[in-house]
Design an enzyme around this catalytic site. Structure first.
Site, short mmCIF file in Angstrom:
data_model
loop_
_atom_site.label_atom_id
_atom_site.label_comp_id
_atom_site.label_asym_id
_atom_site.label_seq_id
_atom_site.Cartn_x
_atom_site.Cartn_y
_atom_site.Cartn_z
N GLU A 79 16.86 77.03 26.46
CA GLU A 79 18.25 77.72 26.28
C GLU A 79 19.36 77.01 26.97
OE1 GLU A 79 17.98 82.17 27.55
OE2 GLU A 79 16.57 81.25 28.80
N HIS A 101 7.83 86.95 27.38
CA HIS A 101 8.31 86.54 25.96
C HIS A 101 7.27 85.27 25.37
CE1 HIS A 101 11.74 88.74 26.94
NE2 HIS A 101 12.30 87.85 27.55
N LYS A 138 16.31 76.70 31.37
CA LYS A 138 17.66 76.93 31.24
C LYS A 138 18.49 75.72 31.29
CE LYS A 138 17.56 81.56 32.10
NZ LYS A 138 17.71 82.41 30.95
#
Ligand code: BG6
Length: 487
Positions: free
Chosen positions: A216, A240, A334
């Site tokens: 991400e 996930h 992230k």
């Protein structure tokens, strides 16, 4: 073109947390899109509920605004939005008290499908479930939909399952993992089980290793408090990434039915070997001069000395006949260089190289791209064209869904499919209680390993990079390399 839209039966969908962020960004725009393509029968209704003292008109305005901001209303947008909000109603209830419940009950009709969607924090699941039951709002056919996180560890997930099961049977409970609603994730099952070419090769005899990446580019700004209690392991891996691993590794189910598919997924989770701290890498992003955003993870965490990971890479072994000797490497984080998610399946190198002296005889790589640019690529080795002898080079067989299926139109949000499945009563793409618990049972000892140890600080990595050096070393030790992110 023949319409592929199959209308669903009339329903009352009761959305708790209807004014919250997830409802406005995802759930309400998704409902609107499915309304807009004609999937709802005219008698269907959506009843928003939360603590906010809104009236019907106030809720309609809030929803219209949310669709304009987060939806894809298209050319007929405003007229469609005005029609759509006529389906809406609003009843304020107190999840922890007694007000509002009789009024909610009075709104519901006995002869239509009834679905309660809890877009609220998990601490409210037991409160809402028990009041739905004690105020007689549920029927034996009602469905209850729960958002993640489903627990914080095995004990809390077990407690949630027990609390829910006092009021609902398992076939009424829909635990959402929105990754299962992504088109490409469903395509993974189509690729494996609707084609005959791949499955015979889908095992450790032919597959060297698998890399699953969910990278991400966004950070944790605005969610620091929640995220700091979770970290990448709880936020992404236990749910996930576990789902991606299961769908990649599972045995072919005998049928595409909820329990046949979920039985096979549970078997994968139960076959996972315990992970040692030596075969994982944790990272936390820091500011980098090479990116325009100056904030680091610690700017958003409540605790200036937080050791929560915003990146994790793990080597996972599925201990069964199919996968013994073929590791799965999972990586998510992230503030990485790009938003890029994919499953890359590496075949073994050819057993013998007849092109002596020619570099580049490697195994094939099948890449299933989840986002962006959904599609499938197969890396092959071909002859480098032209003179110069038998030189080899890599070339891709490439398929993007947007190019191959242009009539599919606008991209579907994962929530659209999942909400329609709730109404249809199809649990295939939802997590069963034992599946969630098995995933926590695997994750808990890994998390306990670093929260007790002295050396549990994650390694810093620059914003906009591919993660910490330890992640590269994890692969390096196995004489492998990660695929590039954003390259
Ligand atoms: C959520 C996580 O479940 O999934 C977020 O809580 C994450 O931290 C998000 O950003 C990723 O979803 P997607 O669909 O954008 O890949």
């Amino acid at each position: 073109m023949v319409s592929r839209v199959i209308p669903v039966d009339p329903f009352d969908l009761i959305l708790f947390g209807a004014t919250g962020d997830l409802a406005r960004r995802k759930i309400l725009p998704s409902l609107f899109h499915r309304y807009q393509i004609g999937q709802f029968s005219p008698e269907s209704r959506i009843i928003g509920s939360s603590r906010s003292k809104l009236d019907r008109a106030g809720f309609q305005d809030l929803v219209a605004e949310a669709i304009r901001e987060f939806g894809q209303a298209g050319e007929t947008g405003d007229a469609d939005i005005s029609d759509f909000v006529q389906m809406l109603d609003y009843v304020p209830v107190d999840a922890k008290g007694d007000t509002g419940w009789p009024e909610l009950k009075a709104q519901l009709r006995p002869d239509v499908i009834r679905a309660f969607y809890l877009s609220v924090g998990p601490s409210l699941f037991p409160d809402i479930a028990s009041r739905l039951s004690s105020f007689g709002v549920t029927t034996p056919e009602s469905r209850i939909v729960l958002e993640k996180p489903f627990g914080h560890d095995l004990a809390s997930a077990q407690a949630l399952n027990a609390a829910l099961s006092s009021h609902f049977t398992e076939d009424q409970i829909y635990r959402i993992d929105h990754y299962l609603g992504k088109e490409t994730v469903q395509n993974l099952m189509a690729l494996r089980f609707a084609n005959s070419l791949f499955e015979p090769l889908w095992n450790s005899t032919h597959i060297d290793h698998v890399q699953i990446t969910v990278a991400e580019s966004i950070g944790v700004a605005g969610r620091g408090e929640y995220y700091d209690r979770s970290g990448a392991m709880r936020d992404m891996v236990q749910n996930h990434m576990m789902q991606l691993l299961c769908l990649t590794a599972m045995e072919p189910p005998s049928k595409f039915t909820p329990n046949a598919v979920r039985d096979e997924k549970v078997k994968v989770i139960e076959a996972l070997e315990p992970v040692s701290q030596e075969t994982l890498a944790r990272g936390q992003y820091r500011a980098s001069r090479s990116t325009s955003e100056p904030d680091s993870y610690l700017d958003h965490a409540n605790n200036p000395a937080s050791t929560t990971e915003s990146f994790i890479a793990i080597k996972v072994q599925v201990a069964n006949w199919r996968w013994a000797g073929t590791p799965f490497y999972l990586r998510t984080g992230k503030c990485l260089r790009a938003r890029e998610s994919e499953i890359a399946v590496y075949s073994r190198d050819p057993p013998h190289n007849i092109f002596e002296g020619a570099a580049g005889v490697h195994g094939n790589v099948l890449v299933i791209r989840l986002q962006p640019d959904e599609g499938i690529t197969l890396r092959t080795t071909i002859k480098d064209p032209g003179p110069g002898g038998m030189r080899l080079t890599a070339a891709n067989l490439d398929m993007t869904f947007a190019d191959s299926l242009p009539e599919a139109g606008r991209p579907q949000d994962a929530y659209e499919r999942l909400i329609m499945d709730v109404i249809r009563g199809n649990q295939t793409l939802f997590m069963r209680g034992d599946e969630v618990e098995a995933a926590w049972a695997w994750a808990d000892p890994i998390i306990a390993g670093w929260s007790q140890g002295a050396g549990d600080a994650p390694q810093a990595y620059d914003r906009g990079s591919s993660g910490p050096d330890d992640s590269l070393l994890l692969m390096h030790r196995d004489h492998r390399r990660w695929r590039g992110i954003g390259t």
